[in-house]
Design a protein around this motif. Structure first.
Motif, short mmCIF file in Angstrom:
data_model
loop_
_atom_site.label_atom_id
_atom_site.label_comp_id
_atom_site.label_asym_id
_atom_site.label_seq_id
_atom_site.Cartn_x
_atom_site.Cartn_y
_atom_site.Cartn_z
N ASP A 1 5.21 97.73 -0.26
CA ASP A 1 5.02 96.30 0.03
C ASP A 1 5.89 95.41 -0.84
OD1 ASP A 1 3.07 97.01 1.87
OD2 ASP A 1 1.45 96.92 0.37
N ARG B 1 9.35 93.54 -2.22
CA ARG B 1 10.58 92.94 -1.69
C ARG B 1 11.35 92.31 -2.84
NH1 ARG B 1 8.63 87.59 1.74
NH2 ARG B 1 7.27 86.70 0.12
N TYR C 1 19.15 90.77 5.99
CA TYR C 1 17.79 91.02 5.52
C TYR C 1 16.90 89.81 5.81
CZ TYR C 1 19.77 94.97 2.97
OH TYR C 1 20.40 96.14 2.64
N SER C 2 15.81 90.06 6.46
CA SER C 2 14.86 88.99 6.76
C SER C 2 13.94 88.76 5.56
CB SER C 2 14.04 89.35 8.00
OG SER C 2 13.22 90.49 7.73
N GLY C 3 13.01 87.82 5.73
CA GLY C 3 12.07 87.55 4.66
C GLY C 3 11.15 88.72 4.35
N LYS C 4 11.12 89.72 5.18
CA LYS C 4 10.30 90.91 4.94
C LYS C 4 10.87 91.74 3.79
CE LYS C 4 8.52 94.99 7.36
NZ LYS C 4 8.50 95.72 8.66
N TYR C 5 12.17 91.64 3.57
CA TYR C 5 12.83 92.44 2.54
C TYR C 5 13.34 91.59 1.38
CZ TYR C 5 12.80 95.87 6.31
OH TYR C 5 12.40 96.70 7.33
N ASP D 1 13.24 87.70 -0.39
CA ASP D 1 12.70 86.34 -0.50
C ASP D 1 13.65 85.53 -1.37
OD1 ASP D 1 11.09 84.17 -0.25
OD2 ASP D 1 9.76 84.74 -1.91
N ASN E 1 12.37 78.22 5.64
CA ASN E 1 11.95 79.51 6.18
C ASN E 1 11.97 79.39 7.71
OD1 ASN E 1 11.24 82.17 5.66
ND2 ASN E 1 9.05 81.76 5.84
N CYS F 1 14.92 87.36 16.29
CA CYS F 1 14.19 88.27 15.42
C CYS F 1 12.75 87.77 15.21
CB CYS F 1 14.89 88.41 14.07
SG CYS F 1 16.67 88.76 14.23
N ASP G 1 10.89 88.24 12.45
CA ASP G 1 10.62 87.88 11.06
C ASP G 1 11.40 86.61 10.69
OD1 ASP G 1 9.01 90.11 10.72
OD2 ASP G 1 10.76 91.37 10.25
N TYR H 1 13.69 84.06 8.37
CA TYR H 1 14.86 84.21 7.51
C TYR H 1 14.89 83.02 6.55
CZ TYR H 1 16.89 88.13 10.06
OH TYR H 1 17.13 89.37 10.61
#
Length: 471
Positions: A51, A53, A178-182, A184, A214, A220, A222, A224
């Motif tokens: 979990d 990032r 890389y999106s906000g999932k990976y 920040d 954001n 996508c 997720d 960005y």
């Protein structure tokens, strides 16, 4: 017996000063230990838990404004980009490596986030020089990568208030893949650092801001995140005031000379046409500087256009004055209403000098004329009608008497003289009417020119760029 304690002491000292297993690791190269390909891959994002990032902090320092191209709506700035993040794979115990707490490595040796300038329009690289510098790593895994670069961005230039305009340019930085999932993103500061900003000869930096967004894109699921740096610029207008606005104002003043020149000089309209052409040249200079935008028309161009319109109106005024000045008195007479408004009332208000305006009632009938020698009255048929006009004309048909008396006039000579005097009187009225109208038109042009200049400078002076989007 003495040899035994001596050997024991040597053995104790060798045990103390001999390298242990931990001390032997100090001899290992820290660089080889961290960047060993078997444990660290610079092409893979360093995520140590499921979990987790990577949090990348972005900052920017503005160094210089290289170029602002209004026509292409592009801005080139020299900045220092500051990136900070924590790499969980680049941690070590300083005690095991001779208390070394920092390591500097090349760009290609470690993982660096793919921070991209969204508005970049450079033909070579998005951020030129980003791969040419080194990153600093601390023992806790914090990585700091600072590099200088020259960014070329698209900036929507608003030319409405040129050359007193304000511009806001945005530099939007974020990860491309890389999106906000990976990843920040966070901002290092609420503003752009302008401590080391070099003073520019045309632009001043009024204010800066750093804003985090954001955004969800349609491609996508997720979000960005991105960090947008807003830079509020204000133009220094003194150069354009001296080279464009001030010369144009002086040229417009020359239009007044067209009203001062007398109508018979024949130079009134030609002078004003020359002023019109000169104003057109300045309008072309402004057009060459600014972009071809349909959203906003610059007030400076409006100012020049109104000035050109006023010069055109002054040409029409001069043509009317010259037409009236050379009007034939035998064919036309001044209407009574125009005579009352201009010759009787407006002439006094405008302080136009002229002789007394005559009409048919201002005729004096002389009934008693005496001889210069004996003072006796002359017969009634020798009396003539005269005008108290401004001009006097000498008729060649008039002859003086031999004894010094006023000559006798027959009925034909008297009518001819009356026609000549009336003709001279009418000619004076048309000239005076033209002069009054010329002065009246000059006041109209003066009021309109002053109003045009006052409105233009009031609009420019009160503008502070508050209408521009600045978050």
């Amino acid at each position: 017996m003495r040899l035994v304690p001596l050997l024991f002491l040597i053995f104790q000292l060798s045990a103390v000063f001999s390298p242990s297993e931990g001390n032997k690791q100090n001899q290992f190269d820290l660089n080889d230990h961290l960047l060993d390909r078997s444990r660290y891959n610079p092409d893979i994002i360093p995520i140590c838990s499921q979990d987790d990032r990577v949090t990348v902090k972005i900052g920017m320092a503005l160094r210089d404004i290289v170029e602002v191209n209004e026509k292409l709506q592009m801005v080139r700035v020299k900045v220092w980009v500051r990136l900070k993040w924590k790499d969980c794979m680049l941690q070590w115990d300083p005690l095991l490596f001779k208390n070394q707490t920092e390591l500097v490595v090349p760009y290609s040796k470690i993982w660096i986030p793919d921070i991209t300038l969204y508005e970049g329009v450079s033909d070579e690289e998005n951020m030129p020089g980003m791969r040419d510098y080194r990153a600093s790593i601390s023992s806790t895994g914090n990585v700091m990568y600072i590099f200088p670069t020259i960014l070329t961005i698209t900036c929507r230039i608003s030319v409405t208030y040129f050359p007193f305009d304000h511009q806001v340019c945005n530099l939007k930085l974020g990860s491309w893949i890389y999106s906000g999932k990976y990843i920040d993103l966070e901002k290092l500061s609420h503003k752009v650092d302008t401590t080391n900003f070099l003073t520019h000869n045309e632009w001043d930096v009024v204010d800066t801001a750093a804003v985090r967004h954001n955004i969800f894109y349609s491609c996508c699921p997720d979000p960005y995140p991105d960090i947008s740096f807003h830079v509020h610029l204000k133009r220094k207008p003194i150069f354009y005031v001296i080279t464009i606005i001030f010369p144009c104002s002086l040229i417009n003043v020359l239009t007044f000379m067209g009203f001062v020149l007398p109508p018979f000089s024949g130079e009134k309209i030609s002078l004003q046409i020359t002023v019109l052409l000169s104003t057109t040249v300045f309008l072309l200079l402004v057009q060459d500087k600014l972009p071809s935008s349909s959203e906003g028309f610059p007030f400076l161009a409006v100012y020049f256009a109104v000035a050109m319109g006023l010069v055109c109106i002054s040409c029409v005024f001069s043509a009317i004055v010259m037409f009236l000045y050379f009007r034939l008195p035998e064919e036309h007479k001044i209407p009574w209403l125009l005579r009352y408004i201009f010759l009787d009332k407006l002439r006094v208000i405008l302080c136009v000098k002229g002789g007394e305006i005559l009409n048919d009632e201002k005729v004096v009938q002389i009934t008693d004329i005496r001889s210069l020698e004996n003072g006796q009255s002359l017969p009634q048929h020798k009396c003539v009608e005269i005008h108290r006009g401004r001009k006097s004309r000498k008729d060649s048909s008039l002859t003086s008497s031999k004894n010094g008396e006023i000559p006798e006039y027959d009925e034909k000579s008297k009518k001819q003289q009356q026609a000549e005097v009336n003709k001279s009187h009418i000619t004076d009225e048309w000239e005076l009417f033209a002069n009054i109208l010329d002065r009246f038109f000059m006041l109209i042009y003066l009021c309109l020119t002053i109003a045009n200049s006052v409105v233009f400078f009031l609009i420019m002076d009160n503008y502070n760029g508050q209408d521009l989007p600045f978050e």
